[in-house]
Design an enzyme around this catalytic site. Structure first.
Site, short mmCIF file in Angstrom:
data_model
loop_
_atom_site.label_atom_id
_atom_site.label_comp_id
_atom_site.label_asym_id
_atom_site.label_seq_id
_atom_site.Cartn_x
_atom_site.Cartn_y
_atom_site.Cartn_z
N GLY A 167 0.79 -1.19 0.10
CA GLY A 167 0.00 0.01 -0.08
C GLY A 167 0.85 1.12 -0.20
CB SER A 168 0.11 4.69 1.33
OG SER A 168 -1.14 4.69 0.65
CB THR A 169 4.83 2.13 3.40
OG1 THR A 169 4.23 0.87 2.91
CG2 THR A 169 4.16 2.43 4.67
CG PHE A 170 5.42 0.56 -3.39
CD1 PHE A 170 6.73 -0.09 -3.20
CD2 PHE A 170 5.19 1.20 -4.71
CE1 PHE A 170 7.40 -0.62 -4.47
CE2 PHE A 170 6.01 0.83 -5.63
CZ PHE A 170 6.90 -0.01 -5.57
CE LYS A 171 -0.24 5.95 -2.32
NZ LYS A 171 -1.39 6.76 -1.54
#
Ligand code: ZN
Length: 650
Positions: A309-313
């Site tokens: 999810g968003s940590t990958f951004k």
């Protein structure tokens, strides 16, 4: 010619003695009875004309980085009988059954067996063995032995691992570093006649065991304790299924703490901890038992993958900046979705974030910003970065069973796959792979090897082998890394990560709320990746809360865990707080103790919160408080946002 010195003579003599003994040994056919192995060898033992008993070596200690023992040894004994030395069988049976607490009939069966050496019980406590020794009964022999002992029980259980009956490592560091820890067994060789009786005046030789060497790890027991406490607390409050936390030094890859909950007691590794499974245990098949135990021993941080999810951004952002397809002031527009091919892909904010810069897009965690960035990069370049960040490979961590990310084959990556990957969906990585990527983003651009092993030392403390990997491969420019640190600090000071804000410390990070598959189940993993100090990171932490009940947002559930951990470990690690002018003028730092509002009416809460100087956010519908953040008893600053989740009465 120089005269041989006394030392040389002594050595020669010793050598001769050994050769003589060796030849003699061959003549009488020295057999070899491995007493710590099982029954199959016992039958053969009768044929032997000498009796060898192995003396187990002392296994090396596992230490934390400050020399605190995490795995050590307790003195125990192995009690056996030698059939042909028994003078009074009844006396032997009575003594063994009463001292060891065994059924006399079971002891009798063993005593009656016509074998050279029959083991009655191993791992007997030292005091009990001494009691038996004092009785001095012919036929009973007691050999010293040692048993693995974990003074902190559940602490770091998935990482340390444990040993089997033969003191051999089974999982974790115990198996990875077994060759250094195990030592070399010694032997007691006793010449015996054809019936297994000692030959009076026969040869007896004792070869001392060689103790194993010690392993010094990068773990810090204090950091580990803080991490485990914080994790346990949030799991209980959120009734979550499980959770993981990893804390490492992003410059070196040295892991200070790693924990998964639920865990298990290293001194009782075969005792299932799950209460439901425990109640059904006797009815389970052997296969199901093994499965359940393996599940309990799994190190989710390393052995399992999840959709980040968003940590990958942060990886999409870094790639965009490094390739210069975006700049900090680059303007984006979010109407709440993007149409990609024939799909409408939503932003988490339904009404959209409107116009925003790239930096604001990261702070808002706005999906269209990352979809646009990935589109500009193109699939090939995007994949180049996945590879550079090590997401196609194992991290090389020094415990067994590491899993590796699951990615689309690049041939199958169309616009939709690229768009969803840009914000961390439709592929999986291990938590360890993610934190390793994060470390490279903030440490100046170097991919590190996460590790637990620091060094192998001898009994005297001599360093025999240095295990710390110095390999650091630069994968992005220092300039991009510097920019990313600043952006991620603003996520905490001004964006979705604000619940990690800690006065006096510069903290950077990124939240994530991943929806588990199948999405129709509406189950989530809340996570937060944080680091401090933001301008020169010395610690990085990743926390995952799997299936929290009620509020499930990473920023609400996971970010405060990292705040709590950092609040404790940063001062402990010697990182002093530096208050800004603004923070110094702010009165009331840590002044407010949060009361318990659970099951209280909303009207009361509103009143109290106002008088405490906090701001209130109410989630859910109703008048009774079912959940609160921060939890009761925590100290916060005035002005902190207090969140409650309410439900209708009754
Ligand atoms: Zn948006």
């Amino acid at each position: 010619m120089k005269k041989p010195s006394m030392e040389v003579k002594r050595r020669l003599l010793f050598f001769l003695a050994m050769v003589t003994f060796g030849i003699f040994g061959l003549i009488v056919r020295i057999g070899y009875l491995q007493i710590i192995q099982g029954d199959e060898l016992k039958a053969k033992a009768w044929d032997q004309q000498t009796r060898d008993r192995l003396i187990a070596p002392t296994r090396g200690t596992i230490y934390d980085r400050n020399g605190v023992p995490l795995a050590q040894n307790a003195s125990v004994a192995t009690v056996s009988v030698i059939h042909n030395q028994i003078q009074n069988k009844e006396e032997v049976i009575t003594a063994l059954s009463s001292t060891l607490g065994l059924e006399p009939e079971d002891v009798r069966k063993k005593v009656d067996r016509i074998v050279a050496l029959e083991r009655i019980q191993s791992r007997v406590d030292k005091e009990i063995a001494d009691e038996l020794r004092r009785k001095n009964i012919p036929g009973i022999i007691i050999d010293e032995d040692s048993k693995r002992y974990y003074p902190n029980r559940n602490l770091a259980s998935h990482i340390l691992g444990f040993v089997g009956k033969d003191n051999q490592g089974i999982i974790g560091l115990e198996v990875k570093y077994d060759e250094y820890l195990k030592g070399i067994p010694g032997k007691i060789l006793t010449e015996a006649d054809a019936k297994g009786r000692d030959i009076p005046g026969g040869l007896q030789q004792r070869i001392e065991p060689m103790a194993g060497n010690h392993l010094v790890t990068t773990l810090d027991i204090v950091v580990q304790q803080y991490a485990e406490q914080a994790l346990e607390k949030v799991l209980r409050a959120k009734e979550a299924k499980k959770g993981s936390i990893i804390i490492l030094n992003p410059q070196t890859g040295a892991i200070l703490a790693m924990a998964n909950k639920p865990d298990f007691d290293l001194n009782e590794p075969f005792t299932i901890q799950d209460p439901l499974l425990q109640s059904q245990w006797s009815q389970l098949s052997q296969e199901d038992k093994t499965k359940a135990l393996n599940q309990m021993w799994r190190n989710f941080s390393i052995n399992d993958t999840y959709e980040p999810g968003s940590t990958f951004k942060i990886i999409t952002s870094t790639a965009g900046l490094e390739e210069k397809v975006v700049s900090l002031s680059h303007s984006f527009y979010c109407p709440g979705y993007r149409i990609v091919a024939d799909r409408r892909i939503r932003c988490h904010k339904a009404g959209g974030h409107g116009s925003q810069t790239f930096v604001e897009g990261v702070r808002n965690s706005c999906n269209p910003v990352f979809m646009d960035t990935a589109e500009k990069l193109g699939a090939e370049t995007f994949y180049k970065y996945l590879k550079l960040f090590g997401l196609h490979e194992k991290t090389g961590i020094d415990v067994p069973g590491e899993a590796v990310g699951i990615m689309h084959n690049i041939k199958n990556v169309g616009p939709v796959e690229l768009a969803t990957m840009s914000f961390g969906q439709s592929f999986q990585v291990t938590p360890l792979q993610l934190i390793r990527s994060g470390a490279a983003i903030v440490n100046g651009g170097y991919l590190i090897t996460p590790h637990f092993g620091s060094k192998i030392i001898s009994e005297e403390g001599l360093v025999l082998k240095n295990l710390e990997s110095t390999k650091r491969q630069q994968i992005i420019s220092t300039e991009t890394s510097d920019i990313m640190r600043e952006i991620l600090e603003s996520v905490v000071s001004e964006g979705t990560g604000h619940r990690t804000y800690l006065p006096g410390y510069k903290i950077g990070g990124k939240t994530a709320t991943s929806e588990k598959l199948p999405r129709s189940n509406r189950k989530y993993i809340a996570s937060f990746l944080g680091f401090a100090p933001a301008d020169s990171p010395e610690v990085m932490a990743l926390v995952l809360i799997d299936e929290p009940v009620g509020i499930y947002y990473g920023g609400t559930v996971a970010a405060p865990v990292i705040k709590e951990v950092f609040e404790n470990i940063l001062p402990y690690l010697g990182i002093e707080p530096k208050y800004s002018e603004q923070e110094l003028t702010l009165t009331g730092i840590g002044d407010v103790e949060i009361p318990n509002f659970l099951e209280q009416p909303l009207s009361e809460v509103k009143k109290t919160i106002r008088t405490l100087g906090l701001t209130l956010e109410v989630l859910g519908e109703g008048t009774v408080v079912k959940e609160q953040f921060p939890l009761a008893g925590e100290r916060v600053n005035q002005g902190t946002k207090f969140i409650i989740y309410v439900e209708p009465e009754g």
